[in-house]
Design a protein around this motif. Sequence first.
Motif, PDB file in Angstrom:
ATOM      1  N   ALA A 156       0.841  -1.137  -0.053  1.00 11.45           N
ATOM      2  CA  ALA A 156       0.124   0.026  -0.023  1.00 11.45           C
ATOM      3  C   ALA A 156       0.716   1.200  -0.043  1.00 11.45           C
ATOM      4  O   ALA A 156       0.600   2.307  -0.686  1.00 11.45           O
ATOM      5  CB  ALA A 156      -0.978  -0.021   1.195  1.00 11.45           C
ATOM      6  N   LEU A 157       1.865   1.378   0.693  1.00 10.37           N
ATOM      7  CA  LEU A 157       2.773   2.432   0.830  1.00 10.37           C
ATOM      8  C   LEU A 157       3.440   2.614  -0.567  1.00 10.37           C
ATOM      9  O   LEU A 157       3.596   3.795  -0.961  1.00 10.37           O
ATOM     10  CB  LEU A 157       3.843   2.160   1.701  1.00 10.37           C
ATOM     11  CG  LEU A 157       5.126   3.144   1.821  1.00 10.37           C
ATOM     12  CD1 LEU A 157       4.475   4.698   2.324  1.00 10.37           C
ATOM     13  CD2 LEU A 157       5.929   2.881   2.985  1.00 10.37           C
ATOM     14  N   TYR A 158       3.596   1.600  -1.126  1.00  7.65           N
ATOM     15  CA  TYR A 158       4.393   1.663  -2.678  1.00  7.65           C
ATOM     16  C   TYR A 158       3.335   2.336  -3.470  1.00  7.65           C
ATOM     17  O   TYR A 158       3.819   3.069  -4.339  1.00  7.65           O
ATOM     18  CB  TYR A 158       4.559   0.341  -3.097  1.00  7.65           C
ATOM     19  CG  TYR A 158       4.808   0.239  -4.562  1.00  7.65           C
ATOM     20  CD1 TYR A 158       5.952   0.568  -5.365  1.00  7.65           C
ATOM     21  CD2 TYR A 158       3.694  -0.531  -5.410  1.00  7.65           C
ATOM     22  CE1 TYR A 158       6.038   0.462  -6.676  1.00  7.65           C
ATOM     23  CE2 TYR A 158       3.926  -0.751  -6.739  1.00  7.65           C
ATOM     24  CZ  TYR A 158       5.073  -0.105  -7.364  1.00  7.65           C
ATOM     25  OH  TYR A 158       5.072  -0.281  -8.772  1.00  7.65           O
ATOM     26  N   ALA A 159       2.024   1.702  -3.531  1.00  4.52           N
ATOM     27  CA  ALA A 159       1.014   2.604  -4.268  1.00  4.52           C
ATOM     28  C   ALA A 159       0.799   4.008  -4.002  1.00  4.52           C
ATOM     29  O   ALA A 159       0.478   4.820  -4.824  1.00  4.52           O
ATOM     30  CB  ALA A 159      -0.311   1.687  -4.288  1.00  4.52           C
ATOM     31  N   LYS A 160       0.889   4.423  -2.643  1.00  5.83           N
ATOM     32  CA  LYS A 160       0.836   5.766  -2.074  1.00  5.83           C
ATOM     33  C   LYS A 160       1.834   6.416  -2.870  1.00  5.83           C
ATOM     34  O   LYS A 160       1.434   7.605  -3.325  1.00  5.83           O
ATOM     35  CB  LYS A 160       0.943   6.073  -0.540  1.00  5.83           C
ATOM     36  CG  LYS A 160       0.968   7.256  -0.173  1.00  5.83           C
ATOM     37  CD  LYS A 160       1.150   7.170   1.390  1.00  5.83           C
ATOM     38  CE  LYS A 160       1.163   8.506   2.124  1.00  5.83           C
ATOM     39  NZ  LYS A 160       2.360   9.388   1.793  1.00  5.83           N
ATOM     40  N   TYR A 161       3.030   6.082  -3.135  1.00  4.10           N
ATOM     41  CA  TYR A 161       4.107   6.741  -3.837  1.00  4.10           C
ATOM     42  C   TYR A 161       3.684   6.993  -5.333  1.00  4.10           C
ATOM     43  O   TYR A 161       3.682   8.021  -5.879  1.00  4.10           O
ATOM     44  CB  TYR A 161       5.437   6.348  -3.945  1.00  4.10           C
ATOM     45  CG  TYR A 161       6.052   6.286  -2.564  1.00  4.10           C
ATOM     46  CD1 TYR A 161       7.129   7.759  -2.482  1.00  4.10           C
ATOM     47  CD2 TYR A 161       6.177   5.669  -1.443  1.00  4.10           C
ATOM     48  CE1 TYR A 161       7.785   7.998  -1.440  1.00  4.10           C
ATOM     49  CE2 TYR A 161       7.016   5.914  -0.475  1.00  4.10           C
ATOM     50  CZ  TYR A 161       7.762   7.406  -0.335  1.00  4.10           C
ATOM     51  OH  TYR A 161       8.669   7.297   0.604  1.00  4.10           O
ATOM     52  N   ILE A 162       3.074   6.014  -6.039  1.00  4.94           N
ATOM     53  CA  ILE A 162       2.684   6.180  -7.381  1.00  4.94           C
ATOM     54  C   ILE A 162       1.299   6.988  -7.478  1.00  4.94           C
ATOM     55  O   ILE A 162       1.466   7.893  -8.418  1.00  4.94           O
ATOM     56  CB  ILE A 162       2.025   4.836  -7.912  1.00  4.94           C
ATOM     57  CG1 ILE A 162       3.113   3.572  -7.856  1.00  4.94           C
ATOM     58  CG2 ILE A 162       1.557   4.900  -9.226  1.00  4.94           C
ATOM     59  CD1 ILE A 162       2.321   2.207  -8.426  1.00  4.94           C
ATOM     60  N   GLY A 170      20.868  -3.143  -5.851  1.00  2.95           N
ATOM     61  CA  GLY A 170      20.433  -1.958  -6.823  1.00  2.95           C
ATOM     62  C   GLY A 170      21.110  -1.657  -7.909  1.00  2.95           C
ATOM     63  O   GLY A 170      21.829  -2.653  -8.434  1.00  2.95           O
ATOM     64  N   ALA A 171      21.464  -0.434  -8.472  1.00  2.00           N
ATOM     65  CA  ALA A 171      22.371  -0.481  -9.702  1.00  2.00           C
ATOM     66  C   ALA A 171      23.801  -0.615  -9.420  1.00  2.00           C
ATOM     67  O   ALA A 171      24.275  -0.311  -8.551  1.00  2.00           O
ATOM     68  CB  ALA A 171      22.046   1.056 -10.226  1.00  2.00           C
ATOM     69  N   ALA A 172      24.303  -1.292 -10.550  1.00  2.00           N
ATOM     70  CA  ALA A 172      25.869  -1.767 -10.125  1.00  2.00           C
ATOM     71  C   ALA A 172      26.646  -0.539  -9.786  1.00  2.00           C
ATOM     72  O   ALA A 172      27.416  -0.824  -8.866  1.00  2.00           O
ATOM     73  CB  ALA A 172      26.130  -2.355 -11.542  1.00  2.00           C
ATOM     74  N   PRO A 212      18.509   1.737  -6.380  1.00  2.00           N
ATOM     75  CA  PRO A 212      18.232   1.476  -7.789  1.00  2.00           C
ATOM     76  C   PRO A 212      18.839   2.751  -8.525  1.00  2.00           C
ATOM     77  O   PRO A 212      19.379   3.686  -8.101  1.00  2.00           O
ATOM     78  CB  PRO A 212      16.558   1.592  -7.902  1.00  2.00           C
ATOM     79  CG  PRO A 212      16.247   2.574  -6.571  1.00  2.00           C
ATOM     80  CD  PRO A 212      17.235   2.374  -5.634  1.00  2.00           C
ATOM     81  N   ALA A 213      18.602   2.484  -9.987  1.00  3.97           N
ATOM     82  CA  ALA A 213      19.069   3.526 -10.800  1.00  3.97           C
ATOM     83  C   ALA A 213      18.300   4.880 -10.959  1.00  3.97           C
ATOM     84  O   ALA A 213      18.789   5.905 -11.315  1.00  3.97           O
ATOM     85  CB  ALA A 213      19.177   2.755 -12.078  1.00  3.97           C
ATOM     86  N   GLY A 214      17.076   4.911 -10.517  1.00  2.00           N
ATOM     87  CA  GLY A 214      16.375   6.119 -10.440  1.00  2.00           C
ATOM     88  C   GLY A 214      16.677   7.299  -9.535  1.00  2.00           C
ATOM     89  O   GLY A 214      17.646   6.976  -8.875  1.00  2.00           O
ATOM     90  N   ALA A 215      15.543   8.072  -9.428  1.00  2.00           N
ATOM     91  CA  ALA A 215      15.481   9.061  -8.726  1.00  2.00           C
ATOM     92  C   ALA A 215      15.844   8.900  -7.193  1.00  2.00           C
ATOM     93  O   ALA A 215      16.643   9.345  -6.121  1.00  2.00           O
ATOM     94  CB  ALA A 215      14.623  10.136  -8.709  1.00  2.00           C
ATOM     95  N   ASP A 221      11.857   3.359 -12.622  1.00  2.00           N
ATOM     96  CA  ASP A 221      11.948   3.554 -11.211  1.00  2.00           C
ATOM     97  C   ASP A 221      10.710   2.874 -10.436  1.00  2.00           C
ATOM     98  O   ASP A 221      10.923   2.275  -9.439  1.00  2.00           O
ATOM     99  CB  ASP A 221      12.093   5.030 -10.932  1.00  2.00           C
ATOM    100  CG  ASP A 221      12.772   5.234  -9.409  1.00  2.00           C
ATOM    101  OD1 ASP A 221      13.328   4.448  -9.002  1.00  2.00           O
ATOM    102  OD2 ASP A 221      12.828   6.534  -9.067  1.00  2.00           O
ATOM    103  N   VAL A 222       9.533   3.054 -10.871  1.00  2.00           N
ATOM    104  CA  VAL A 222       8.306   2.813 -10.495  1.00  2.00           C
ATOM    105  C   VAL A 222       8.167   1.061 -10.425  1.00  2.00           C
ATOM    106  O   VAL A 222       7.551   0.581  -9.691  1.00  2.00           O
ATOM    107  CB  VAL A 222       7.207   3.299 -11.485  1.00  2.00           C
ATOM    108  CG1 VAL A 222       7.171   2.716 -12.684  1.00  2.00           C
ATOM    109  CG2 VAL A 222       5.696   3.119 -10.266  1.00  2.00           C
TER     110      VAL A 222
END
Length: 351
Positions: A62-68, A292-294, A266-269, A312-313
């Motif tokens: 749910a927290l993940y979806a809140k960010y979306i 995450g990203a290498a 990860p690679a994103g923001a 990212d998402v």
Amino acid sequence: MTTTQANQPGALMAAEIAEQPQAWKTLLDNGTEAIAAAAARIVEYNPRFVQFVARGTSDHAALYAKYIVEISHQLPAGLVSPSTMTVYGAQPDLREVLYIAVSQSGGSPDLVQSVEVARAQGALTVAITNNESSPLSQAAELHIDVLAGAEKSVAATKSYTSELLALYLLLDRVRGGDGSLAQALPDLAAQVLDGDAHVREVAQRYRFAQRLIATGRGYSYPTAREGALKLMETSYLSAQAFSGADLLHGPLATVDPQVPVLAVVPAGAGGEAMIPVLERLAERNADVFGVGAADRIAGLAGGISLPAGVPDVLSPLLEIIPLQQLALHLAVARGGDPDTPRGLRKVTETL
């Protein structure tokens, strides 16, 4: 799975971790019609606010979806405290509110009651579960089955990532998307699963740890929280999760070389925002294991590189897999059975 393998500690959890690519493929192949119907109803309803209600592992979905919702839809979103309704009897005005309940079993009475109250108070209610005949799915106006299949291990793995995928597909469809970005995920998950032997070695390194910190930012913060929960419930570690920003606001003082840190970068923001956090952890001589990203985990004490090019998402669906594997192998290395953690049951009923 052979009979010998089935009798080994953690056999169920190991099998269900490995089933995730197929579970996602099943949802992508067979779940889109229900998701499209729910999305059409949400678009018609045109909510001004989104609330999520969940418990345990599903709370992290749910927290993940809140960010979306806040990032992609630019709508305010919040996480509900079910006790306001179930313990205190609150009946808030929920007109123009999209109310999404997330639950693997759909059986917890507090979630069911909160959805019933929300529906009576004018909200459009959606249940996302792994059980189409659950009380929660019956209480909500709309239901989406994540189609993960029976999950027998107490520690939720495939149901969690299937919830993430279902939430992404639903919210993407509401914005007019077709879910095409998610089509590559099953194959990418299979690549991540291939790192299991390395994760097993990492588990030996942290076998005698008594305390651990997990951290991430943005979409990856729920990953840190879910990873910490998995370690607590399977290995009985005192594992705390903080957003990278909150870690710097005080808890950093608790970090020393004897306290391992799991960093999701990860690679994103979100990963970019973790760079100053890693720098401060280095000042503390922390033992940091990255996922995450290498290029972002290079130079840490250890790490698992994720496939490049993942938006990212969608990164959280892959990030959590090595942490699930770590929880499994660490529990076994410490002499436990992650399929039957002490004091826990598959369905927890609360009010």
